[in-house]
Write a protein that holds these residues in place. Structure first.
Motif, PDB file in Angstrom:
ATOM      1  N   ASP A  78      75.651  63.990  17.438  1.00 59.19           N
ATOM      2  CA  ASP A  78      76.195  63.607  18.725  1.00 59.19           C
ATOM      3  C   ASP A  78      75.702  62.192  19.025  1.00 59.19           C
ATOM      4  N   SER A  79      76.300  61.542  19.987  1.00 59.69           N
ATOM      5  CA  SER A  79      76.032  60.119  20.211  1.00 59.69           C
ATOM      6  C   SER A  79      74.570  59.822  20.529  1.00 59.69           C
ATOM      7  N   LEU A  80      73.932  60.679  21.313  1.00 58.24           N
ATOM      8  CA  LEU A  80      72.540  60.431  21.683  1.00 58.24           C
ATOM      9  C   LEU A  80      71.612  60.525  20.485  1.00 58.24           C
ATOM     10  N   GLN A  81      71.842  61.507  19.623  1.00 59.70           N
ATOM     11  CA  GLN A  81      70.972  61.687  18.464  1.00 59.70           C
ATOM     12  C   GLN A  81      71.202  60.606  17.422  1.00 59.70           C
ATOM     13  N   ILE A  82      72.453  60.191  17.234  1.00 65.20           N
ATOM     14  CA  ILE A  82      72.726  59.096  16.302  1.00 65.20           C
ATOM     15  C   ILE A  82      72.041  57.828  16.783  1.00 65.20           C
ATOM     16  N   ASP A  83      72.119  57.572  18.082  1.00 63.79           N
ATOM     17  CA  ASP A  83      71.522  56.365  18.641  1.00 63.79           C
ATOM     18  C   ASP A  83      70.002  56.377  18.483  1.00 63.79           C
ATOM     19  N   SER A  84      69.377  57.514  18.778  1.00 62.64           N
ATOM     20  CA  SER A  84      67.920  57.598  18.690  1.00 62.64           C
ATOM     21  C   SER A  84      67.429  57.517  17.254  1.00 62.64           C
ATOM     22  N   ALA A  85      68.285  57.881  16.300  1.00 64.66           N
ATOM     23  CA  ALA A  85      67.888  57.847  14.890  1.00 64.66           C
ATOM     24  C   ALA A  85      67.631  56.428  14.410  1.00 64.66           C
ATOM     25  N   SER A  86      68.196  55.440  15.088  1.00 64.69           N
ATOM     26  CA  SER A  86      68.061  54.054  14.643  1.00 64.69           C
ATOM     27  C   SER A  86      66.722  53.433  15.039  1.00 64.69           C
ATOM     28  N   HIS A  87      65.995  54.078  15.922  1.00 68.00           N
ATOM     29  CA  HIS A  87      64.733  53.521  16.390  1.00 68.00           C
ATOM     30  C   HIS A  87      63.656  53.581  15.303  1.00 68.00           C
ATOM     31  N   ASN A  88      63.012  52.448  15.068  1.00 73.56           N
ATOM     32  CA  ASN A  88      61.899  52.357  14.115  1.00 73.56           C
ATOM     33  C   ASN A  88      62.282  52.746  12.694  1.00 73.56           C
ATOM     34  N   GLN A  89      63.525  52.503  12.304  1.00 68.38           N
ATOM     35  CA  GLN A  89      63.974  52.752  10.946  1.00 68.38           C
ATOM     36  C   GLN A  89      64.631  51.500  10.387  1.00 68.38           C
ATOM     37  N   THR A  90      64.534  51.327   9.081  1.00 67.88           N
ATOM     38  CA  THR A  90      65.298  50.257   8.458  1.00 67.88           C
ATOM     39  C   THR A  90      66.761  50.668   8.465  1.00 67.88           C
ATOM     40  N   LEU A  91      67.655  49.719   8.249  1.00 66.06           N
ATOM     41  CA  LEU A  91      69.075  50.052   8.215  1.00 66.06           C
ATOM     42  C   LEU A  91      69.360  51.053   7.106  1.00 66.06           C
ATOM     43  N   GLU A  92      68.715  50.887   5.956  1.00 66.11           N
ATOM     44  CA  GLU A  92      68.927  51.815   4.841  1.00 66.11           C
ATOM     45  C   GLU A  92      68.485  53.224   5.206  1.00 66.11           C
ATOM     46  N   GLN A  93      67.338  53.348   5.848  1.00 63.97           N
ATOM     47  CA  GLN A  93      66.842  54.669   6.250  1.00 63.97           C
ATOM     48  C   GLN A  93      67.776  55.309   7.276  1.00 63.97           C
ATOM     49  N   ALA A 194      72.682  63.476  -1.791  1.00 67.14           N
ATOM     50  CA  ALA A 194      71.735  62.357  -1.854  1.00 67.14           C
ATOM     51  C   ALA A 194      72.279  61.223  -2.713  1.00 67.14           C
ATOM     52  N   ALA A 195      72.843  61.559  -3.861  1.00 67.82           N
ATOM     53  CA  ALA A 195      73.366  60.542  -4.777  1.00 67.82           C
ATOM     54  C   ALA A 195      74.573  59.835  -4.158  1.00 67.82           C
ATOM     55  N   HIS A 196      75.477  60.606  -3.562  1.00 67.33           N
ATOM     56  CA  HIS A 196      76.690  60.039  -2.957  1.00 67.33           C
ATOM     57  C   HIS A 196      76.333  59.125  -1.793  1.00 67.33           C
ATOM     58  N   VAL A 197      75.462  59.594  -0.916  1.00 67.76           N
ATOM     59  CA  VAL A 197      75.078  58.809   0.261  1.00 67.76           C
ATOM     60  C   VAL A 197      74.359  57.532  -0.159  1.00 67.76           C
ATOM     61  N   SER A 198      73.501  57.630  -1.161  1.00 67.32           N
ATOM     62  CA  SER A 198      72.776  56.450  -1.646  1.00 67.32           C
ATOM     63  C   SER A 198      73.739  55.374  -2.137  1.00 67.32           C
ATOM     64  N   ASP A 199      74.771  55.794  -2.848  1.00 71.31           N
ATOM     65  CA  ASP A 199      75.770  54.855  -3.366  1.00 71.31           C
ATOM     66  C   ASP A 199      76.540  54.200  -2.219  1.00 71.31           C
ATOM     67  N   VAL A 201      75.602  53.897   0.965  1.00 72.32           N
ATOM     68  CA  VAL A 201      74.701  53.054   1.761  1.00 72.32           C
ATOM     69  C   VAL A 201      74.504  51.693   1.092  1.00 72.32           C
ATOM     70  N   ALA A 202      74.341  51.685  -0.216  1.00 70.19           N
ATOM     71  CA  ALA A 202      74.162  50.421  -0.944  1.00 70.19           C
ATOM     72  C   ALA A 202      75.371  49.506  -0.749  1.00 70.19           C
ATOM     73  N   LYS A 203      76.567  50.077  -0.797  1.00 66.31           N
ATOM     74  CA  LYS A 203      77.793  49.283  -0.625  1.00 66.31           C
ATOM     75  C   LYS A 203      77.905  48.744   0.800  1.00 66.31           C
ATOM     76  N   ILE A 204      77.586  49.579   1.785  1.00 62.83           N
ATOM     77  CA  ILE A 204      77.704  49.156   3.177  1.00 62.83           C
ATOM     78  C   ILE A 204      76.663  48.089   3.513  1.00 62.83           C
ATOM     79  N   ILE A 205      75.480  48.195   2.960  1.00 58.74           N
ATOM     80  CA  ILE A 205      74.455  47.177   3.213  1.00 58.74           C
ATOM     81  C   ILE A 205      74.900  45.828   2.640  1.00 58.74           C
ATOM     82  N   CYS A 206      75.557  45.842   1.490  1.00 59.58           N
ATOM     83  CA  CYS A 206      76.095  44.599   0.914  1.00 59.58           C
ATOM     84  C   CYS A 206      77.123  43.973   1.860  1.00 59.58           C
ATOM     85  N   LEU A 207      77.999  44.809   2.412  1.00 56.07           N
ATOM     86  CA  LEU A 207      79.007  44.317   3.338  1.00 56.07           C
ATOM     87  C   LEU A 207      78.361  43.835   4.635  1.00 56.07           C
TER      88      LEU A 207
END
Length: 216
Positions: A78-93, A194-199, A201-207
């Motif tokens: 949900d929007s609140l939990q997604i938003d709070s997940a970004s606190h104190n994390q790297t973009l990759e995490q 895990a493998a799919h998400v890792s792949d 995430v790597a592409k989105i970080i490049c973009l």
């Protein structure tokens, strides 16, 4: 943002009754579709009065959206939990956490079933599809876009941030989601997720980095 229920004045509502109503409504929406499901049936299946149903949900539209939001919340999407997940994390995490939960929600049997209900009813009732889109996908995309904007430290435009959100979810779904809806794929295992998400995430970080470096 998710549509919030307007509460009537009076005694505090029972959380237990609200949960019963949501559970009964979710089962009916999946079994009979949105159009056929009535508030009377929801009241009967949940074991409460019709007046009680309306004291929690002003109409069938709001009940349907609450059921979608409740499923997203169960997977911390949900929007609140997604938003709070970004606190104190790297973009990759952050993207790894959100992406993993996103895949788990996509392949949840109830989520698959509701997608099929929406697809079946959409030709005759685009209103139902819009309710679903507003409560689930759009709300999550808007929150993801805000997160990308925050990680970009305002170097990314609103359009770029929203595009990254769309690209991220699109890559996560890929061909897998379509095959899953058609019954031609089985749910991913945790190592596969895990493998799919890792792949992805790597592409989105490049973009993301491309947008960040080329922004004026």
């Amino acid at each position: 943002m998710f549509e919030q229920e307007k509460r009537r004045q009076g005694r505090p509502k029972s959380a237990e009754k609200r949960a019963l109503i949501l559970s009964a409504a979710s089962k009916l929406f999946l079994k009979e579709g949105f159009t056929t499901t009535s508030m009377d049936r929801v009241a009967k299946e949940s074991g409460v009065s019709k007046q009680t149903v309306y004291s929690h949900f002003s109409c069938k539209d709001s009940l349907f959206q609450a059921a979608i939001t409740n499923k997203c919340k169960a997977y911390q999407l949900d929007s609140l939990q997604i938003d709070s997940a970004s606190h104190n994390q790297t973009l990759e995490q952050y993207l790894t956490q959100v992406g993993s939960q996103f895949i788990r929600l996509l392949q949840d049997p109830d989520a698959v079933a509701v997608y099929r209900v929406i697809i079946a009813e959409a030709p005759n009732s685009s209103h139902v599809a819009d309710l679903f889109h507003q409560a689930g996908p759009k709300a999550s995309l808007d929150t993801l876009a805000t997160a990308f904007k925050s990680y970009g430290k305002d170097k990314l435009s609103d359009a770029q941030s929203l595009q990254l959100a769309y690209d991220f979810c699109g890559l996560l779904k890929g061909e897998f989601h379509m095959l899953l809806l058609c019954g031609l794929a089985t749910p991913m295992t945790e190592p596969q997720i895990a493998a799919h998400v890792s792949d992805v995430v790597a592409k989105i970080i490049c973009l993301f980095e491309y947008y960040w470096q080329t922004s004026v």
